[in-house]
Motif scaffolding. Structure first.
Motif, PDB file in Angstrom:
ATOM      1  N   ALA A  68       0.844  -1.207   0.000  1.00  0.00           N
ATOM      2  CA  ALA A  68       0.000   0.000   0.000  1.00  0.00           C
ATOM      3  C   ALA A  68       0.872   1.248   0.000  1.00  0.00           C
ATOM      4  CB  ALA A  68      -0.908   0.010   1.237  1.00  0.00           C
ATOM      5  N   VAL A  69       0.356   2.275  -0.660  1.00  0.00           N
ATOM      6  CA  VAL A  69       1.039   3.576  -0.754  1.00  0.00           C
ATOM      7  C   VAL A  69       0.025   4.648  -0.356  1.00  0.00           C
ATOM      8  CG1 VAL A  69       2.137   5.194  -2.361  1.00  0.00           C
ATOM      9  CG2 VAL A  69       2.582   2.736  -2.577  1.00  0.00           C
ATOM     10  N   GLU A  70       0.454   5.592   0.469  1.00  0.00           N
ATOM     11  CA  GLU A  70      -0.417   6.714   0.866  1.00  0.00           C
ATOM     12  C   GLU A  70      -1.021   7.367  -0.373  1.00  0.00           C
ATOM     13  OE1 GLU A  70      -1.480   7.908   3.579  1.00  0.00           O
ATOM     14  OE2 GLU A  70      -0.115   7.249   5.156  1.00  0.00           O
ATOM     15  N   GLN A  74       0.644   8.097  -4.332  1.00  0.00           N
ATOM     16  CA  GLN A  74       0.431   7.084  -5.371  1.00  0.00           C
ATOM     17  C   GLN A  74       0.784   7.630  -6.755  1.00  0.00           C
ATOM     18  OE1 GLN A  74      -3.573   5.537  -4.860  1.00  0.00           O
ATOM     19  NE2 GLN A  74      -3.122   4.822  -2.794  1.00  0.00           N
ATOM     20  N   GLY A  75       1.101   6.728  -7.655  1.00  0.00           N
ATOM     21  CA  GLY A  75       1.407   7.124  -9.034  1.00  0.00           C
ATOM     22  C   GLY A  75       2.807   7.677  -9.214  1.00  0.00           C
ATOM     23  N   LYS A  76       3.674   7.471  -8.220  1.00  0.00           N
ATOM     24  CA  LYS A  76       5.041   8.016  -8.295  1.00  0.00           C
ATOM     25  C   LYS A  76       6.090   6.899  -8.336  1.00  0.00           C
ATOM     26  CE  LYS A  76       3.672  11.970  -5.402  1.00  0.00           C
ATOM     27  NZ  LYS A  76       3.364  12.923  -6.459  1.00  0.00           N
ATOM     28  N   GLY A  79       4.889   1.987  -5.324  1.00  0.00           N
ATOM     29  CA  GLY A  79       4.321   0.631  -5.320  1.00  0.00           C
ATOM     30  C   GLY A  79       5.190  -0.319  -6.122  1.00  0.00           C
ATOM     31  N   ARG A  80       5.634   0.143  -7.268  1.00  0.00           N
ATOM     32  CA  ARG A  80       6.489  -0.715  -8.105  1.00  0.00           C
ATOM     33  C   ARG A  80       7.801  -1.037  -7.393  1.00  0.00           C
ATOM     34  NH1 ARG A  80       6.375  -1.086 -14.374  1.00  0.00           N
ATOM     35  NH2 ARG A  80       7.985  -2.635 -14.631  1.00  0.00           N
ATOM     36  N   GLN A  81       8.381  -0.059  -6.717  1.00  0.00           N
ATOM     37  CA  GLN A  81       9.635  -0.287  -5.981  1.00  0.00           C
ATOM     38  C   GLN A  81       9.409  -1.271  -4.828  1.00  0.00           C
ATOM     39  OE1 GLN A  81      12.878   0.957  -6.467  1.00  0.00           O
ATOM     40  NE2 GLN A  81      11.993   1.461  -8.443  1.00  0.00           N
ATOM     41  N   LYS A 114       0.638  -6.883 -12.867  1.00  0.00           N
ATOM     42  CA  LYS A 114       0.855  -7.297 -14.258  1.00  0.00           C
ATOM     43  C   LYS A 114       2.092  -6.588 -14.821  1.00  0.00           C
ATOM     44  CE  LYS A 114      -2.133  -9.206 -16.606  1.00  0.00           C
ATOM     45  NZ  LYS A 114      -2.224 -10.606 -17.046  1.00  0.00           N
ATOM     46  N   ARG A 115       2.258  -5.306 -14.486  1.00  0.00           N
ATOM     47  CA  ARG A 115       3.428  -4.556 -14.978  1.00  0.00           C
ATOM     48  C   ARG A 115       4.724  -5.130 -14.411  1.00  0.00           C
ATOM     49  NH1 ARG A 115       2.613  -1.234 -19.192  1.00  0.00           N
ATOM     50  NH2 ARG A 115       3.557   0.677 -18.428  1.00  0.00           N
ATOM     51  N   CYS A 116       4.627  -5.771 -13.239  1.00  0.00           N
ATOM     52  CA  CYS A 116       5.818  -6.374 -12.619  1.00  0.00           C
ATOM     53  C   CYS A 116       6.025  -7.820 -13.082  1.00  0.00           C
ATOM     54  CB  CYS A 116       5.703  -6.332 -11.097  1.00  0.00           C
ATOM     55  SG  CYS A 116       5.793  -4.660 -10.429  1.00  0.00           S
TER      56      CYS A 116
HETATM   57  C1  LIG Z   1      -1.779  -0.471  -5.800  1.00  0.00           C
HETATM   58  C2  LIG Z   1      -0.816   0.602  -5.284  1.00  0.00           C
HETATM   59  C3  LIG Z   1       0.065  -0.021  -4.199  1.00  0.00           C
HETATM   60  C4  LIG Z   1       0.072   1.085  -6.449  1.00  0.00           C
HETATM   61  O1  LIG Z   1       1.075   1.933  -5.894  1.00  0.00           O
HETATM   62  P1  LIG Z   1       1.622   3.198  -6.709  1.00  0.00           P
HETATM   63  O2  LIG Z   1       2.795   3.706  -5.992  1.00  0.00           O
HETATM   64  O3  LIG Z   1       0.519   4.146  -6.972  1.00  0.00           O
HETATM   65  O4  LIG Z   1       2.036   2.508  -8.100  1.00  0.00           O
HETATM   66  P2  LIG Z   1       3.214   2.956  -9.053  1.00  0.00           P
HETATM   67  O5  LIG Z   1       3.199   4.427  -9.209  1.00  0.00           O
HETATM   68  O6  LIG Z   1       4.478   2.321  -8.609  1.00  0.00           O
HETATM   69  O7  LIG Z   1       2.750   2.285 -10.422  1.00  0.00           O
HETATM   70  C5  LIG Z   1       3.171   0.957 -10.750  1.00  0.00           C
HETATM   71  C6  LIG Z   1       2.597   0.545 -12.092  1.00  0.00           C
HETATM   72  O8  LIG Z   1       1.192   0.295 -11.960  1.00  0.00           O
HETATM   73  C7  LIG Z   1       0.462   1.100 -12.852  1.00  0.00           C
HETATM   74  N1  LIG Z   1      -0.664   1.700 -12.154  1.00  0.00           N
HETATM   75  C8  LIG Z   1      -0.659   2.174 -10.893  1.00  0.00           C
HETATM   76  N2  LIG Z   1      -1.880   2.682 -10.597  1.00  0.00           N
HETATM   77  C9  LIG Z   1      -2.621   2.533 -11.726  1.00  0.00           C
HETATM   78  C10 LIG Z   1      -3.961   2.865 -12.069  1.00  0.00           C
HETATM   79  N3  LIG Z   1      -4.775   3.477 -11.192  1.00  0.00           N
HETATM   80  N4  LIG Z   1      -4.407   2.538 -13.300  1.00  0.00           N
HETATM   81  C11 LIG Z   1      -3.597   1.949 -14.205  1.00  0.00           C
HETATM   82  N5  LIG Z   1      -2.305   1.604 -13.938  1.00  0.00           N
HETATM   83  C12 LIG Z   1      -1.839   1.901 -12.718  1.00  0.00           C
HETATM   84  C13 LIG Z   1       1.391   2.222 -13.282  1.00  0.00           C
HETATM   85  O9  LIG Z   1       1.123   2.622 -14.594  1.00  0.00           O
HETATM   86  C14 LIG Z   1       2.766   1.643 -13.132  1.00  0.00           C
HETATM   87  O10 LIG Z   1       3.231   1.018 -14.297  1.00  0.00           O
HETATM   88  P3  LIG Z   1       4.674   1.465 -14.912  1.00  0.00           P
HETATM   89  O11 LIG Z   1       5.647   1.465 -13.752  1.00  0.00           O
HETATM   90  O12 LIG Z   1       4.971   0.409 -15.909  1.00  0.00           O
HETATM   91  O13 LIG Z   1       4.441   2.822 -15.451  1.00  0.00           O
HETATM   92  C15 LIG Z   1      -1.590   1.849  -4.749  1.00  0.00           C
HETATM   93  O14 LIG Z   1      -2.520   2.242  -5.732  1.00  0.00           O
HETATM   94  C16 LIG Z   1      -2.305   1.605  -3.449  1.00  0.00           C
HETATM   95  O15 LIG Z   1      -1.719   1.699  -2.380  1.00  0.00           O
HETATM   96  N6  LIG Z   1      -3.616   1.305  -3.506  1.00  0.00           N
HETATM   97  C17 LIG Z   1      -4.404   1.077  -2.296  1.00  0.00           C
HETATM   98  C18 LIG Z   1      -3.989  -0.216  -1.621  1.00  0.00           C
HETATM   99  C19 LIG Z   1      -4.151  -1.409  -2.523  1.00  0.00           C
HETATM  100  O16 LIG Z   1      -5.129  -1.537  -3.257  1.00  0.00           O
HETATM  101  N7  LIG Z   1      -3.165  -2.317  -2.442  1.00  0.00           N
HETATM  102  C20 LIG Z   1      -3.171  -3.539  -3.178  1.00  0.00           C
HETATM  103  C21 LIG Z   1      -4.091  -4.478  -2.525  1.00  0.00           C
HETATM  104  S1  LIG Z   1      -3.880  -6.106  -3.152  1.00  0.00           S
END
Ligand SMILES: CC(C)(COP(=O)(O)OP(=O)(O)OC[C@H]1O[C@@H](n2cnc3c(N)ncnc32)[C@H](O)[C@@H]1OP(=O)(O)O)[C@@H](O)C(=O)NCCC(=O)NCCS
Length: 153
Positions: A68-70, A74-76, A79-81, A114-116
């Motif tokens: 999870a990311v605050e 998010q979008g930075k 999550g991928r890291q 899927k991206r990972c």
């Molecule tokens: C899921 C979550 C952890 C992603 O973290 P994040 O830091 O926003 O994700 P990132 O910025 O690292 O993005 C990672 C990849 O996912 C994709 N992605 C992230 N959010 C997306 C969205 N809303 N729609 C489409 N793609 C998305 C990005 O395009 C990115 O791909 P890339 O690196 O190839 O460009 C975050 O949205 C979150 O904390 N959500 C609430 C908690 C949750 O649902 N956790 C998972 C429960 S199983």
């Protein structure tokens, strides 16, 4: 570029529950796996902005239990890291298969996994209807089915 570091949660630190609840609305379920897992946090300066819960299951498999990311962060790429960190941890322990489960309506998480490189292993239909007392809605969809994804290492 955003500067943050990922570190293990110290034994005397409380779990970042507000973050973990973003990924799983049940505190009870979170506590059920927290003690058999390792928790890591992503930190920007002194602010915890992300969390990862990783569990070894046997000699060859491990599971990401929570990521999870605050919202403001998010979008930075955090999550991928965090997922990349889990993959590195698994490789260091000679794990062959890494699993993660999410909901059919958790679209950002599905995209992230899927991206990972994860692929869908199975779908447990009705899992969230059977195991959570309240209906869960996200992204305009009801969360009903648990999607299990797998990464071969
Ligand atoms: C899921 C979550 C952890 C992603 O973290 P994040 O830091 O926003 O994700 P990132 O910025 O690292 O993005 C990672 C990849 O996912 C994709 N992605 C992230 N959010 C997306 C969205 N809303 N729609 C489409 N793609 C998305 C990005 O395009 C990115 O791909 P890339 O690196 O190839 O460009 C975050 O949205 C979150 O904390 N959500 C609430 C908690 C949750 O649902 N956790 C998972 C429960 S199983």
């Amino acid at each position: 570029m955003l500067q943050f570091k990922i570190r293990a949660l110290a034994p005397d630190e409380p779990p970042p529950m507000q973050l973990l609840l973003l990924a799983d609305p049940s505190e009870e379920i979170i506590f059920s796996y927290l003690h058999q897992s390792h928790t890591f946090v992503a930190e920007h300066a002194t602010e915890i902005v992300g969390a990862l819960v990783f569990q070894l299951q046997d000699n060859s498999t491990a599971e990401i239990m929570n990521v999870a990311v605050e919202e403001d962060w998010q979008g930075k790429g955090i999550g991928r890291q965090l997922v990349a960190y889990a993959i590195d941890l698994a490789r260091q322990q000679s794990i062959k298969r890494l699993f993660v489960c999410t909901g059919n309506s958790t679209l950002p998480a599905l995209a992230l996994y899927k991206r990972c490189g994860f692929t869908i292993e199975s779908i447990d239909k009705g899992y969230f209807l059977r195991n959570y007392p309240q209906p869960i809605f996200e992204n305009g969809l009801q969360c009903t089915d648990r999607v299990k994804l797998r990464l071969e290492l």
